[in-house]
Design an enzyme around this catalytic site. Sequence first.
Site, PDB file in Angstrom:
ATOM      1  N   ASP A  13     -30.475 -36.720  26.552  1.00  0.00           N
ATOM      2  CA  ASP A  13     -31.254 -36.947  25.078  1.00  0.00           C
ATOM      3  C   ASP A  13     -32.483 -36.239  25.047  1.00  0.00           C
ATOM      4  O   ASP A  13     -33.670 -36.889  26.185  1.00  0.00           O
ATOM      5  CB  ASP A  13     -31.091 -38.595  25.090  1.00  0.00           C
ATOM      6  CG  ASP A  13     -30.497 -39.411  24.650  1.00  0.00           C
ATOM      7  OD1 ASP A  13     -29.404 -38.880  24.993  1.00  0.00           O
ATOM      8  OD2 ASP A  13     -30.788 -40.522  24.277  1.00  0.00           O
ATOM      9  N   LYS A  28     -31.084 -38.120  16.521  1.00  0.00           N
ATOM     10  CA  LYS A  28     -31.023 -38.959  17.783  1.00  0.00           C
ATOM     11  C   LYS A  28     -32.964 -39.955  16.522  1.00  0.00           C
ATOM     12  O   LYS A  28     -33.747 -38.654  16.818  1.00  0.00           O
ATOM     13  CB  LYS A  28     -31.372 -39.338  18.656  1.00  0.00           C
ATOM     14  CG  LYS A  28     -32.012 -40.727  19.619  1.00  0.00           C
ATOM     15  CD  LYS A  28     -31.468 -40.397  20.883  1.00  0.00           C
ATOM     16  CE  LYS A  28     -32.683 -41.913  21.474  1.00  0.00           C
ATOM     17  NZ  LYS A  28     -32.683 -41.854  23.014  1.00  0.00           N
ATOM     18  N   LYS A  40     -27.773 -41.422  16.203  1.00  0.00           N
ATOM     19  CA  LYS A  40     -27.601 -42.008  16.934  1.00  0.00           C
ATOM     20  C   LYS A  40     -29.238 -43.167  16.885  1.00  0.00           C
ATOM     21  O   LYS A  40     -30.471 -42.518  16.460  1.00  0.00           O
ATOM     22  CB  LYS A  40     -27.640 -41.707  18.262  1.00  0.00           C
ATOM     23  CG  LYS A  40     -28.337 -42.790  19.611  1.00  0.00           C
ATOM     24  CD  LYS A  40     -28.293 -41.881  20.990  1.00  0.00           C
ATOM     25  CE  LYS A  40     -29.017 -43.077  22.078  1.00  0.00           C
ATOM     26  NZ  LYS A  40     -29.326 -42.845  23.221  1.00  0.00           N
TER      27      LYS A  40
END
Length: 221
Positions: A91, A153, A182
């Site tokens: 991430d 995300k 996400k």
Amino acid sequence: MDKKLIFEKVDHTLLTQTATWEEIKEICDDAISYGTASVCIPASYVKRVKEYMKDRMAVCTVIGFPNGYSTTAVKEFETKDAINNGADEIDMVINLGDLKNGQYDMIEEEIRTLKAACGNHILKVIIETCLLTKEEIIKMCEVVTNAGADYIKTSTGFSKSGATFEDVELFAKHIGEGVKIKAAGGITSFEDAEKFIELGASRLGTSRIVKLAKNEESTGY
């Protein structure tokens, strides 16, 4: 929605600066017990966690976290190092200064570089929606799609606020084919988790969902 289906979308997360090995090990054990998608932990623990977990659970870590303003070369090194240590998912945080300067081509190139470093491993791109305008969020949906990342995300969980339903709705309308969503930060209930999933989130970055389940079991509710 069955709670099992929610757990399957959770990246069970512990990213506090003071996280100890005992705390990290606990979230690993809980992730296995509840069948989460992954554990998301600091890069410094990746090798130890991979040795502890082996192939029982996907290991996720964060790159350029939480501010995103490391150089691309540093983020690339971090990514390769994490994968060499056993990380299954990455991430990354974008450079928000580049975004505010309108240098979207630089952000896209950085994402491409890190995706290349990831190879077949999953790359999620954190854009920190709480610091962006609606127009900037829409533009980042385009950039993340064009760069070939696997996920967009919402948040690090270390800024002003976390994911909102509006963020995820906006993502769902503007991301390209093949890009997943996400939602992370501030997911405090099973009801919220279910709503984020219904709106299009495939992953949820949270520590609270598993904690809620454990509390319910311990209290009998």
